[in-house]
Scaffold this active site. Structure first.
Site, mmCIF file in Angstrom:
data_model
loop_
_atom_site.group_PDB
_atom_site.id
_atom_site.type_symbol
_atom_site.label_atom_id
_atom_site.label_comp_id
_atom_site.label_asym_id
_atom_site.label_seq_id
_atom_site.Cartn_x
_atom_site.Cartn_y
_atom_site.Cartn_z
ATOM 1 N N CYS A 141 1.604 -3.232 15.415
ATOM 2 C CA CYS A 141 1.556 -2.881 13.989
ATOM 3 C C CYS A 141 0.883 -3.981 13.166
ATOM 4 O O CYS A 141 1.210 -5.161 13.311
ATOM 5 C CB CYS A 141 2.990 -2.667 13.498
ATOM 6 N N CYS A 145 6.498 -7.632 6.910
ATOM 7 C CA CYS A 145 7.661 -7.113 7.639
ATOM 8 C C CYS A 145 8.120 -8.179 8.629
ATOM 9 O O CYS A 145 7.296 -8.867 9.231
ATOM 10 C CB CYS A 145 7.293 -5.832 8.391
ATOM 11 N N CYS A 201 0.044 1.809 7.973
ATOM 12 C CA CYS A 201 0.951 0.683 8.111
ATOM 13 C C CYS A 201 0.306 -0.693 7.907
ATOM 14 O O CYS A 201 0.193 -1.490 8.830
ATOM 15 C CB CYS A 201 1.604 0.743 9.489
ATOM 16 N N GLU A 216 0.803 -1.211 0.000
ATOM 17 C CA GLU A 216 0.000 0.000 0.000
ATOM 18 C C GLU A 216 0.839 1.265 0.000
ATOM 19 O O GLU A 216 2.013 1.257 0.382
ATOM 20 C CB GLU A 216 -0.915 0.006 1.204
ATOM 21 N N CYS A 262 6.649 -5.930 15.309
ATOM 22 C CA CYS A 262 6.185 -5.008 16.359
ATOM 23 C C CYS A 262 4.728 -5.349 16.677
ATOM 24 O O CYS A 262 3.908 -5.506 15.767
ATOM 25 C CB CYS A 262 6.304 -3.556 15.897
ATOM 26 N N CYS A 273 3.510 8.336 0.673
ATOM 27 C CA CYS A 273 4.031 7.315 1.585
ATOM 28 C C CYS A 273 4.018 5.981 0.848
ATOM 29 O O CYS A 273 2.987 5.588 0.298
ATOM 30 C CB CYS A 273 3.128 7.271 2.812
HETATM 31 N N1 SAH Z 1 9.161 -0.196 9.521
HETATM 32 C C1 SAH Z 1 9.397 1.190 9.604
HETATM 33 C C2 SAH Z 1 8.492 2.009 8.702
HETATM 34 C C3 SAH Z 1 7.085 1.581 8.559
HETATM 35 S S1 SAH Z 1 6.105 1.734 10.026
HETATM 36 C C4 SAH Z 1 9.310 1.672 11.046
HETATM 37 O O1 SAH Z 1 8.836 0.938 11.901
HETATM 38 O O2 SAH Z 1 9.741 2.787 11.310
HETATM 39 C C5 SAH Z 1 5.795 3.467 10.022
HETATM 40 C C6 SAH Z 1 5.409 4.049 11.383
HETATM 41 O O3 SAH Z 1 4.086 3.647 11.740
HETATM 42 C C7 SAH Z 1 6.330 3.649 12.526
HETATM 43 O O4 SAH Z 1 6.759 4.813 13.195
HETATM 44 C C8 SAH Z 1 5.430 2.820 13.415
HETATM 45 O O5 SAH Z 1 5.808 2.950 14.765
HETATM 46 C C9 SAH Z 1 4.057 3.400 13.126
HETATM 47 N N2 SAH Z 1 2.950 2.489 13.395
HETATM 48 C C10 SAH Z 1 2.877 1.165 13.179
HETATM 49 N N3 SAH Z 1 1.682 0.683 13.555
HETATM 50 C C11 SAH Z 1 0.974 1.734 14.021
HETATM 51 C C12 SAH Z 1 -0.328 1.876 14.566
HETATM 52 N N4 SAH Z 1 -1.143 0.841 14.690
HETATM 53 N N5 SAH Z 1 -0.723 3.118 14.949
HETATM 54 C C13 SAH Z 1 0.093 4.186 14.812
HETATM 55 N N6 SAH Z 1 1.337 4.111 14.296
HETATM 56 C C14 SAH Z 1 1.783 2.888 13.926
HETATM 57 FE FE1 SF4 Z 2 7.678 -3.513 10.627
HETATM 58 FE FE2 SF4 Z 2 5.449 -2.392 11.509
HETATM 59 FE FE3 SF4 Z 2 7.531 -2.638 13.138
HETATM 60 FE FE4 SF4 Z 2 7.620 -0.871 11.112
HETATM 61 S S1 SF4 Z 2 6.249 -0.803 12.878
HETATM 62 S S2 SF4 Z 2 9.212 -2.327 11.736
HETATM 63 S S3 SF4 Z 2 6.423 -2.004 9.561
HETATM 64 S S4 SF4 Z 2 6.359 -4.341 12.216
#
Ligand code: SAH
Ligand code: SF4
Length: 369
Positions: free
Chosen positions: A132, A125, A352, A105, A129, A118
């Site tokens: 996420c 991934c 994300c 996306e 996390c 974006c």
């Molecule tokens: N993997 C990279 C970039 C993609 S995630 C990273 O983690 O930085 C992009 C951003 O979205 C990150 O800062 C992450 O902490 C945030 N993010 C992920 N899931 C989210 C959620 N459910 N609500 C708000 N921000 C979120």
């Molecule tokens: Fe991967 Fe989501 Fe963690 Fe970013 S926030 S590193 S996309 S699992």
């Protein structure tokens, strides 16, 4: 269990697509096809200015007969098969790009005077996390540079401004995936996007967001045309961070901070720290104070992103607005440059990877269409 799942990655698609070439590489390619060198930059410029859905009336213009047709009709031009758009009430548009083996996306976000694109760097991934949506998918594969460049061109092409020209824009790698896990292809995409014969973006108009892969941050520090660095923090103690970001077990906070202290910033540049704010997980006053102290160790700014709730993480809740503001106010009181950024496009399934998750769940939980 493998504590470093990101070491076990699958290779990106190797097929060279034309949108993954720099101008020099495209020029080499047309030389082997028997065309003259001089046509390389013209062809590259047209391909990047007009994007993947090229008007056929260009045929022959400024280029030798047949060259334009050969390139634009090639099935090696654009790796994106199909694009779906979902318009949000807040003006942003979420895109789903169908590529070989799945979909990723991207989001278009309009801001006054410029717009932000974006894009994704992987299908899924490996970082896992827990808050996420993409993290729950696991890693399916890396994207190629062409797949990243084509996301930019596809979005850009759909948003000309009223005068028909496109506005200034910047690109952030904040969609699906960990861009520093796929650094070679991300840097290749950056060199194509910054190529003077094409979009000619400044490297500072491109930002990559990482969960904190220290060796890769160090590698990026040595690159001349390096994009801006964003780092996702999400917690202020090792215990709390390791619980929600497994990457912290390999690269703990203090090591990450030292790495960022050493990171070579250009004039006026700051490291952007993202902090996803989650109720009763990382939103206390002590967290705010510790985050302020961390951010003051090097030039930085902090983006507070209130948790975007989704089905995959039932225990993670967005704090109410007053608590979010109180958190940001503590940062501000410590002199930290702070912004609160609510995820754009929430009504079309948030940040994300969440759109992909939603659709996958509806059809078949095993395939990420
Ligand atoms: N993997 C990279 C970039 C993609 S995630 C990273 O983690 O930085 C992009 C951003 O979205 C990150 O800062 C992450 O902490 C945030 N993010 C992920 N899931 C989210 C959620 N459910 N609500 C708000 N921000 C979120
Ligand atoms: Fe991967 Fe989501 Fe963690 Fe970013 S926030 S590193 S996309 S699992």
């Amino acid at each position: 269990m493998n504590p470093y799942p990101w070491e076990d990655f699958r290779p990106h698609q190797q097929t060279p697509y034309i949108y993954g070439y720099t101008c020099d590489e495209l020029t080499q390619q047309i030389l082997t096809m028997g065309y003259r060198e001089v046509h390389g930059p013209t062809l590259f410029g047209l391909l990047h200015r007009y994007g993947p859905n090229l008007p056929s009336w260009f045929d022959g213009q400024r280029l030798p007969r047949g060259l334009w047709h050969k390139i634009t009709s090639s099935d090696k031009l654009d790796p994106i098969h199909r694009v779906e758009a979902h318009q949000s009430d807040d003006g942003s548009t979420k895109y789903r790009f169908h590529i070989s083996g799945g979909s990723v996306e991207g989001i278009y976000m309009p801001f006054p005077g410029r717009h932000t694109l974006c894009i994704s760097s992987q299908i899924g991934c490996a970082m896992g996390c827990t808050f996420c949506a993409t993290g729950t998918m696991g890693l399916h594969r890396h994207l190629s540079a062409a797949e990243m460049v084509s996301q930019v061109l596809n979005i850009k092409q759909r948003h000309p401004d009223e005068t028909g020209k496109t506005k200034r824009f910047n690109v952030v790698f904040m969609g699906m995936g960990e861009p520093l896990h796929n650094l070679d292809q991300v840097l290749k995409a950056v060199s194509v996007l910054t190529d003077p014969a094409g979009l000619n973006l400044s490297p500072r108009d491109v930002a990559v967001s990482t969960s904190g892969l220290i060796p890769k941050i160090e590698q990026m520090a040595t690159v001349k045309k390096r994009p801006q660095l964003m780092v996702s923090i999400a917690a202020t103690t090792d215990e709390a961070r390791s619980a929600i970001m497994p990457v912290n077990r390999a690269y703990p906070l203090e090591d990450l901070m030292r790495c960022l202290e050493r990171y070579p910033l250009r004039k006026g540049e700051r490291v952007m720290l993202s902090y996803v704010l989650i109720e009763n997980v990382n939103d206390t006053e002590e967290d705010a104070r510790r985050l302020a102290a961390m951010s003051q160790r090097f030039p930085s700014l902090v983006n507070v992103i209130p948790m975007n709730e989704h089905e995959g993480s039932p225990g993670f809740v967005e704090p109410d607005e007053s608590r979010t503001n109180a958190f940001a106010n503590i940062l501000l009181a410590h002199g930290v440059f702070t912004t609160i950024r609510r995820s754009r496009g929430r009504d079309v399934a948030g940040a994300c990877g969440q759109l992909v998750q939603k659709i996958a769940r509806k059809k078949n939980a095993r395939t990420y269409v």
